[in-house]
Design a protein around this motif. Structure first.
Motif, mmCIF file in Angstrom:
data_model
loop_
_atom_site.group_PDB
_atom_site.id
_atom_site.type_symbol
_atom_site.label_atom_id
_atom_site.label_comp_id
_atom_site.label_asym_id
_atom_site.label_seq_id
_atom_site.Cartn_x
_atom_site.Cartn_y
_atom_site.Cartn_z
ATOM 1 N N ARG A 142 0.828 -1.211 -0.128
ATOM 2 C CA ARG A 142 -0.147 0.099 -0.034
ATOM 3 C C ARG A 142 0.930 1.252 0.027
ATOM 4 N N THR A 143 1.978 1.234 1.088
ATOM 5 C CA THR A 143 2.901 2.323 0.892
ATOM 6 C C THR A 143 3.581 2.532 -0.640
ATOM 7 N N ALA A 144 4.033 1.702 -1.215
ATOM 8 C CA ALA A 144 4.640 1.316 -2.557
ATOM 9 C C ALA A 144 3.672 1.918 -3.467
ATOM 10 N N LEU A 145 2.354 1.529 -3.470
ATOM 11 C CA LEU A 145 1.474 1.867 -4.459
ATOM 12 C C LEU A 145 1.213 3.411 -4.161
ATOM 13 N N SER A 146 1.047 3.942 -3.067
ATOM 14 C CA SER A 146 0.690 5.167 -2.578
ATOM 15 C C SER A 146 1.930 6.389 -3.101
ATOM 16 N N SER A 147 3.115 5.570 -3.089
ATOM 17 C CA SER A 147 4.408 6.517 -3.626
ATOM 18 C C SER A 147 4.773 6.158 -4.823
ATOM 19 N N ARG A 148 4.159 4.987 -5.623
ATOM 20 C CA ARG A 148 4.344 4.576 -6.805
ATOM 21 C C ARG A 148 5.876 4.084 -7.082
ATOM 22 N N GLN A 149 6.240 3.356 -6.348
ATOM 23 C CA GLN A 149 7.515 2.804 -6.225
ATOM 24 C C GLN A 149 7.693 1.487 -7.048
ATOM 25 N N LEU A 150 7.726 1.375 -8.185
ATOM 26 C CA LEU A 150 7.515 0.251 -8.947
ATOM 27 C C LEU A 150 8.409 -0.752 -8.593
ATOM 28 N N GLU A 151 9.732 -0.830 -8.381
ATOM 29 C CA GLU A 151 10.607 -1.838 -8.033
ATOM 30 C C GLU A 151 10.076 -2.478 -6.764
ATOM 31 N N GLU A 152 9.481 -1.672 -5.917
ATOM 32 C CA GLU A 152 9.065 -2.224 -4.531
ATOM 33 C C GLU A 152 7.946 -3.018 -4.758
ATOM 34 N N ILE A 153 6.850 -2.708 -5.571
ATOM 35 C CA ILE A 153 5.774 -3.267 -5.915
ATOM 36 C C ILE A 153 5.995 -4.682 -6.298
ATOM 37 N N GLN A 154 6.850 -4.433 -7.463
ATOM 38 C CA GLN A 154 7.399 -5.923 -7.999
ATOM 39 C C GLN A 154 7.813 -6.742 -6.850
ATOM 40 N N ASP A 155 8.683 -6.294 -6.214
ATOM 41 C CA ASP A 155 9.294 -7.220 -5.110
ATOM 42 C C ASP A 155 8.381 -7.834 -4.202
ATOM 43 N N ASN A 156 7.260 -6.950 -3.747
ATOM 44 C CA ASN A 156 6.125 -7.284 -2.978
ATOM 45 C C ASN A 156 5.044 -8.253 -3.734
ATOM 46 N N THR A 157 5.132 -8.126 -5.030
ATOM 47 C CA THR A 157 4.223 -9.163 -5.820
ATOM 48 C C THR A 157 4.860 -10.434 -5.598
ATOM 49 N N GLU A 158 6.232 -10.786 -6.027
ATOM 50 C CA GLU A 158 6.927 -12.074 -5.929
ATOM 51 C C GLU A 158 6.923 -12.567 -4.499
ATOM 52 N N GLN A 159 7.150 -11.780 -3.453
ATOM 53 C CA GLN A 159 6.876 -12.296 -2.281
ATOM 54 C C GLN A 159 5.515 -12.698 -1.934
ATOM 55 N N LEU A 190 1.606 -16.824 -0.682
ATOM 56 C CA LEU A 190 0.300 -17.571 -1.015
ATOM 57 C C LEU A 190 0.620 -19.038 -1.389
ATOM 58 N N THR A 191 1.543 -19.264 -2.422
ATOM 59 C CA THR A 191 2.103 -20.636 -2.618
ATOM 60 C C THR A 191 1.972 -21.475 -1.290
ATOM 61 N N ARG A 192 2.889 -20.969 -0.320
ATOM 62 C CA ARG A 192 3.016 -21.563 0.912
ATOM 63 C C ARG A 192 1.693 -21.913 1.688
ATOM 64 N N TYR A 193 0.866 -20.852 1.789
ATOM 65 C CA TYR A 193 -0.357 -20.943 2.448
ATOM 66 C C TYR A 193 -1.369 -21.940 1.797
ATOM 67 N N LEU A 194 -1.427 -21.971 0.393
ATOM 68 C CA LEU A 194 -1.946 -23.384 -0.434
ATOM 69 C C LEU A 194 -1.519 -24.523 0.128
ATOM 70 N N GLU A 195 -0.156 -24.739 0.110
ATOM 71 C CA GLU A 195 0.383 -25.971 0.710
ATOM 72 C C GLU A 195 -0.358 -26.407 1.972
ATOM 73 N N LEU A 196 -0.175 -25.516 2.841
ATOM 74 C CA LEU A 196 -0.907 -25.687 4.414
ATOM 75 C C LEU A 196 -2.275 -26.057 4.387
ATOM 76 N N ASN A 197 -2.960 -25.284 3.465
ATOM 77 C CA ASN A 197 -4.429 -25.551 3.293
ATOM 78 C C ASN A 197 -4.472 -26.947 2.645
ATOM 79 N N LYS A 198 -3.820 -27.563 1.814
ATOM 80 C CA LYS A 198 -3.879 -28.542 1.349
ATOM 81 C C LYS A 198 -3.604 -29.870 2.238
ATOM 82 N N ASP A 199 -2.552 -29.638 3.192
ATOM 83 C CA ASP A 199 -2.326 -30.393 4.125
ATOM 84 C C ASP A 199 -3.260 -30.470 5.305
#
Length: 161
Positions: A31-48, A53-62
């Motif tokens: 939200r902070t990155a979006l508000s200040s339009r920090q594109l690299e940080e937005i991309q890093d956040n998206t990857e993280q 989310l992949t980890r959460y899906l694995e836990l959910n399947k278990d």
């Protein structure tokens, strides 16, 4: 159902809560990155976020597998039935963990919705700036076959040249 299975189920809930708390922190940073339009940080956040989310899906399947192995349906009703069948001391712990997980999920959905609105607003602002800089009016907009917005003046013979 034995005590070890209940402990394992609660451990899965706690791991899910931990992942959701990490996602919560990432959404705040996003939200902070979006508000200040920090594109690299937005991309890093998206990857993280994708990794979490992949980890959460694995836990959910278990968790679903464990519920099914214990003879319960893999949904909220199944979890509630499992909690109801547990000893009273375990019921309190499991109910608290389950409630916390559900509350975190609801809060994350709301936070993600807000970030989506900020992102959408930023996109509209950029589109308006591009229209102003290119001398196009918002009235010049048409939609192409794919449903994307375009400018009808650019589709004329002179515009194509």
């Amino acid at each position: 159902m034995n005590t070890e299975q209940l402990k394992h189920f609660n451990a899965q809930l706690m791991q899910g809560i931990s992942v959701l708390e990490q996602l919560e922190n990432l959404l705040k940073a996003e939200r902070t990155a979006l508000s200040s339009r920090q594109l690299e940080e937005i991309q890093d956040n998206t990857e993280q976020k994708q990794a979490l989310l992949t980890r959460y899906l694995e836990l959910n399947k278990d968790r679903v597998t464990l519920l099914q192995n214990l003879g319960y349906s893999p949904d909220g009703e199944g979890v509630n039935n499992l909690i109801a069948a547990a000893p009273p001391a375990a019921q309190t712990v499991l109910n608290d963990s389950w409630s916390k997980l559900q509350n975190k999920l609801s809060a994350l959905q709301e936070s993600n919705k807000i970030n989506g609105l900020i992102s959408s607003r930023n996109l509209k602002n950029i589109e308006q700036l591009l229209s102003i800089m290119s001398g196009r009016s918002a009235k010049d907009r048409l939609y192409n076959q794919k449903g994307s917005a375009g400018h009808y003046r650019a589709q004329s013979r002179i515009g194509k040249a």
